[in-house]
Design an enzyme around this catalytic site. Structure first.
Site, short mmCIF file in Angstrom:
data_model
loop_
_atom_site.label_atom_id
_atom_site.label_comp_id
_atom_site.label_asym_id
_atom_site.label_seq_id
_atom_site.Cartn_x
_atom_site.Cartn_y
_atom_site.Cartn_z
N SER A 125 0.83 -1.21 0.00
CA SER A 125 0.00 0.00 0.00
C SER A 125 0.86 1.25 0.00
O SER A 125 1.94 1.27 0.59
CB SER A 125 -0.90 0.00 1.25
OG SER A 125 -1.53 1.24 1.42
N TYR A 150 -1.52 -1.07 10.93
CA TYR A 150 -1.84 -1.60 9.60
C TYR A 150 -0.73 -1.22 8.62
O TYR A 150 -0.15 -2.08 7.95
CB TYR A 150 -3.18 -1.05 9.09
CG TYR A 150 -3.32 -1.22 7.60
CD1 TYR A 150 -3.08 -0.15 6.73
CD2 TYR A 150 -3.62 -2.46 7.04
CE1 TYR A 150 -3.16 -0.32 5.36
CE2 TYR A 150 -3.70 -2.63 5.68
CZ TYR A 150 -3.46 -1.55 4.84
OH TYR A 150 -3.52 -1.72 3.47
N LYS A 154 2.37 -3.52 6.46
CA LYS A 154 2.73 -3.49 5.02
C LYS A 154 4.23 -3.25 4.87
O LYS A 154 4.90 -3.88 4.07
CB LYS A 154 1.92 -2.40 4.30
CG LYS A 154 0.44 -2.69 4.21
CD LYS A 154 0.18 -4.03 3.51
CE LYS A 154 -1.29 -4.34 3.39
NZ LYS A 154 -1.55 -5.69 2.83
C1 WQD Z 1 -9.80 9.05 1.26
C2 WQD Z 1 -10.06 10.52 1.50
C3 WQD Z 1 -10.44 11.07 3.81
C4 WQD Z 1 -14.19 8.92 4.25
C5 WQD Z 1 -7.09 4.08 3.20
C6 WQD Z 1 -5.96 3.32 3.80
C7 WQD Z 1 -5.07 2.80 2.70
C8 WQD Z 1 -5.90 2.00 1.74
C9 WQD Z 1 -7.01 2.85 1.16
C10 WQD Z 1 -5.91 -0.34 2.27
C11 WQD Z 1 -9.35 11.02 2.75
C12 WQD Z 1 -11.67 11.34 2.98
C13 WQD Z 1 -13.03 9.43 3.72
C14 WQD Z 1 -15.24 9.79 4.64
C15 WQD Z 1 -13.91 11.65 3.94
N1 WQD Z 1 -6.45 0.87 2.39
N2 WQD Z 1 -12.90 10.77 3.56
N3 WQD Z 1 -15.06 11.13 4.46
O1 WQD Z 1 -7.45 7.00 4.04
O2 WQD Z 1 -6.64 7.51 1.68
O3 WQD Z 1 -6.57 5.17 2.51
O4 WQD Z 1 -7.81 3.30 2.28
O5 WQD Z 1 -4.91 -0.64 1.67
O6 WQD Z 1 -4.07 2.00 3.28
O7 WQD Z 1 -5.20 4.21 4.60
O8 WQD Z 1 -8.75 6.23 2.00
O9 WQD Z 1 -11.14 6.34 1.40
O10 WQD Z 1 -10.49 6.34 3.86
O11 WQD Z 1 -10.07 8.35 2.48
O12 WQD Z 1 -13.77 12.87 3.80
O13 WQD Z 1 -16.33 9.38 5.14
O14 WQD Z 1 -11.45 10.70 1.74
O15 WQD Z 1 -10.23 12.11 4.76
O16 WQD Z 1 -8.93 12.34 2.51
P1 WQD Z 1 -7.32 6.59 2.61
P2 WQD Z 1 -10.19 6.76 2.47
#
Ligand code: WQD
Length: 339
Positions: A125, A150, A154
């Site tokens: 990741s 987590y 990785k």
């Molecule tokens: C994306 C953006 C949030 C939800 C995570 C893991 C990563 C991988 C992918 C496994 C961010 C914003 C989110 C919400 C929001 N997982 N958001 N409201 O955090 O980039 O990555 O998932 O491999 O390892 O860390 O993905 O989709 O959670 O967030 O505003 O209800 O959307 O702040 O900026 P992230 P995400």
């Protein structure tokens, strides 16, 4: 040729099984069904008309892993998806993550190390980069101190594989550093099935639009970006799945330069949270109910991939745009909610 896909009933795993079968590989799936249902097999078969061999197996059970490899000595490659992946949960339950993500990896590698030749694809990741200093992020960007157990699993996983490949001549491995997977297969037979309240942005968007959630909370708009919201590299899950097949073929055909290689797998394009919302509204024709709230602890400002290495060395490139991926996510949500 027989390929083992661990976690093959999961979101990315199931899409990889479809792409493997479409390339003519015989697939065996191991899944403990803790985060996925056996019904996903029906979706896979509906697409490819080939039923993967499936064994419900918890990779934490070392004896069962040994027994599995005794019974399947003709496995030539492994794509390893099976792992726990909720960042927040990993902070609350670190040992669950170290046991499930690291313990199982060690058992798998011990079995593969006994074979004269084996090819191993690891689901890593972009989280290993933390907040990278430069955008887009190349594979040479420093791996930062993990922000969660987590993310640490990785980073440790990559190091364990690299160390093992150094002393195991028959073992070749590639780690794919995913950016943000999203969307669903165009057949609408398989897709993302988050358990409980979605942590990730895109399923929360589609569930809000489907009426399951009252509104989307946008976690902060005071970041140093164009519109103040965080930037990510959203990649269609089918593009991501195809990267696994291309990486596996590179190893099986012994085209690899090193015994252990790392590739970023993204589109190379960054999109903000608000741009993702606008994309959803464009492709669905629906207005999304959202509210700007405080930042989510642990979020980084920006992460999007430099995909030069995957494009040139691996010979792989993401094809789908954000709108196409978002449309596929919405079509899937409508199907599973019978909208
Ligand atoms: C994306 C953006 C949030 C939800 C995570 C893991 C990563 C991988 C992918 C496994 C961010 C914003 C989110 C919400 C929001 N997982 N958001 N409201 O955090 O980039 O990555 O998932 O491999 O390892 O860390 O993905 O989709 O959670 O967030 O505003 O209800 O959307 O702040 O900026 P992230 P995400």
């Amino acid at each position: 040729m027989k390929i083992l896909v661990t976690g093959g009933l999961g979101f990315i795993g199931s899409h990889a099984v479809v792409e493997l079968q479409s390339e003519g590989f015989e697939v065996i799936i191991i899944d403990d069904c803790s985060n996925a249902s056996e019904k996903v097999l029906e979706g896979i078969t509906a697409i490819t008309d080939k039923v993967p061999i499936f064994e419900k197996l918890d990779l934490k059970e070392k004896d069962k892993v040994q027994d599995f490899f005794k019974r399947h000595q003709d496995i030539e490659g492994v794509i390893h998806f099976a792992a726990s992946k909720a960042v927040g949960e990993s902070v609350e339950k670190p040992l669950l993550y170290y046991e499930n993500n690291i313990g199982t990896l060690v058992y798998l590698l011990k079995e593969l190390s006994q074979k004269s030749k084996s090819s191993f694809i690891f689901s890593s990741s972009c989280t290993v980069y933390g907040q990278a200093d430069e955008m887009p992020i190349t594979e040479d960007a420093p791996v930062k101190v993990a922000e969660s157990p987590y993310g640490n699993t990785k980073q440790m996983g990559e190091e364990i594989i690299a160390d093992t490949c150094k002393v195991t001549p028959g073992l070749k491995a590639i780690a794919l550093r995913y950016f943000n997977p999203m969307g669903a297969h165009p057949s609408v037979e398989i897709g993302e099935l988050p358990v409980g309240v979605p942590q990730n942005l895109v399923p929360f968007i589609t569930q809000t639009a489907a009426g399951l959630r009252e509104k989307l909370s946008v976690f902060g708009n005071d970041y140093p970006t164009g519109d103040g919201t965080c930037i990510r590299d959203y990649i269609h899950v089918v593009d991501l799945a195809r990267a696994h097949v291309v990486a596996l073929q590179r190893l099986l055909e012994e085209k690899n330069d090193e015994n252990y290689e790392v590739f970023n797998v993204g589109t190379g394009k960054g999109s903000s949270v608000l741009e993702a919302i606008q994309s959803f509204e464009r492709v669905s024709g629906k207005k999304l109910n959202y509210e700007i709230v405080d930042r989510r602890p642990g979020d980084i400002t920006s992460a999007y991939a430099d995909t030069t290495k995957a494009n040139t060395v691996l010979g792989w490139k993401a094809k789908s745009t954000l709108d196409e991926a978002m449309k596929s996510a919405w079509e899937w949500e409508k199907k599973i909610r019978k909208l």
